[in-house]
Write an enzyme that holds these catalytic residues in place. Structure first.
Site, mmCIF file in Angstrom:
data_model
loop_
_atom_site.group_PDB
_atom_site.id
_atom_site.type_symbol
_atom_site.label_atom_id
_atom_site.label_comp_id
_atom_site.label_asym_id
_atom_site.label_seq_id
_atom_site.Cartn_x
_atom_site.Cartn_y
_atom_site.Cartn_z
ATOM 1 N N LYS A 177 0.875 -1.174 0.000
ATOM 2 C CA LYS A 177 0.000 0.000 0.000
ATOM 3 C C LYS A 177 0.913 1.226 0.000
ATOM 4 C CE LYS A 177 -2.833 2.791 2.995
ATOM 5 N NZ LYS A 177 -3.553 2.931 4.270
ATOM 6 N N ALA A 229 -9.465 5.492 4.467
ATOM 7 C CA ALA A 229 -9.381 6.599 5.425
ATOM 8 C C ALA A 229 -10.658 7.422 5.503
ATOM 9 C CB ALA A 229 -8.225 7.545 5.097
ATOM 10 N N ASN A 282 -8.913 1.595 9.861
ATOM 11 C CA ASN A 282 -8.134 1.202 11.034
ATOM 12 C C ASN A 282 -8.709 1.844 12.296
ATOM 13 O OD1 ASN A 282 -4.542 0.825 11.637
ATOM 14 N ND2 ASN A 282 -6.188 0.788 13.099
#
Lengths: 259, 66
Positions: A101, A188, A210
């Site tokens: 990534k 995100a 995350n």
């Protein structure tokens, strides 16, 4: 019906990709990832502690590369050169696996991508046989450019990293999706399950998150909610939503009412 | 002999291989990568490479990240 996420010929059942940062310990990380159903898991590359306890657990003992597709990130890199170096180190750690990534950041406050450096890094890494899933902003022109230079997945932010602000610009995400021939994965900005659902309803191929899981009061429960949110959004997208109307439309027949 | 490991100055005896370094500094050898003076040193060379004065070594692993 099998509805698989296909990234450069690799097939995945789960459309939720998760990070491993900000958890209390490796046990919590492992439990949350299990509950999320994710098959692709991101990690960061950092210096090993010198003089450590020999039994100090290594993250890859908890998140086995045999069981999960490990997606090393270049978080914390602000130049193409630094990002390339981290990719090379990750390939060495993971015995030659070349999936990464790529994220090259612009500044610490926004963590927005530095697009110039991202493109330079992507071009060089692709020449060196890396498979790039690339973090970018929500600019449809840049997204297309990254696809054209050979990135296998383009991952626009929905809001700043770690902000939990949700899908701030759905029209741009939609525009990127409609114009793409590689999987578009929102990376995100997701804060809660409905955000993940919205991303999937727009037609994204997946969602990477995350903080929304790790910083929930109960990360394992939130991981389970995210799994369902992603699936609900995907099914709604495939089902095709009804058209919006200005006025009411009765659900029950108007004929046959008793006098 | 002085070398730098992950930014820290370390003193090591002569004839120290990379594998010896791992033992001396208690570094686990699983799931790590090693960079020697800016270039990756492949695992296959860890047993044979003898550390030289002034070598800069970086040892990295996968940790939690998003």
């Amino acid at each position: 019906m099998d509805d698989l996420l296909i990234i450069d010929k690799a097939k995945y059942h789960s459309r939720l990709l998760v990070g491993t940062g900000k958890y209390k310990n490796h046990n919590e990380t492992a439990a949350a990832i299990k509950a999320s159903g994710a098959e692709i898991v991101t990690v960061a590359i950092r210096r090993t502690n010198i003089g450590q306890n020999k039994n100090e657990p290594n993250l890859l003992d908890s998140i086995s590369p045999q069981k999960y597709t490990i997606l090393p990130n270049t978080a914390g890199c602000y130049t193409a050169g630094d990002a390339i170096r981290v990719c090379q180190l990750s390939r060495e750690i993971l015995e030659g696996k070349n999936l990464v990534k790529l994220e090259v950041l612009g500044d610490k406050k926004t963590l927005y991508p530095n697009i110039d450096e991202t493109i330079i890094a992507a071009e060089k890494l692709i020449k060196d046989n890396f498979k790039i899933m690339v973090y970018t902003n929500d600019d449809p022109i840049i997204a297309k450019r990254l696809e054209e230079i050979g990135c296998i997945s383009v991952m626009p932010l929905a809001a700043p990293i770690g902000s939990g602000l949700g899908i701030r610009n759905p029209s741009n995400i939609l525009s990127i999706v409609e114009n793409a021939s590689v999987p578009i994965i929102v990376d995100a900005g997701v804060g809660t399950a409905s955000d993940a659902t919205i991303a999937m309803e727009l037609g994204c191929s997946g969602v990477l998150m995350n903080t929304a899981i790790a910083e929930a009061k109960n990360p394992v429960l939130m991981a389970s909610a995210m799994k369902k949110g992603v699936l609900a959004g995907r099914q709604a997208f495939l089902a095709g939503r009804m058209s919006k109307k200005k006025y009411a439309s009765a659900s029950s027949p108007t004929d046959g009412m008793p006098d | 002999m002085n070398v730098t490991i992950n930014g820290e100055q370390k003193n090591v005896p002569g004839n120290t291989t990379v594998t010896n370094l791992f033992l001396q500094f208690n570094i686990h050898r699983k799931n790590i990568a090693l960079e020697l003076n800016g270039e990756i040193l492949p695992k296959s060379e860890w047993l044979n490479y003898i550390v030289k004065e002034g070598d800069a070594i970086e040892i990295v692993e996968a940790i939690g990240g998003g």
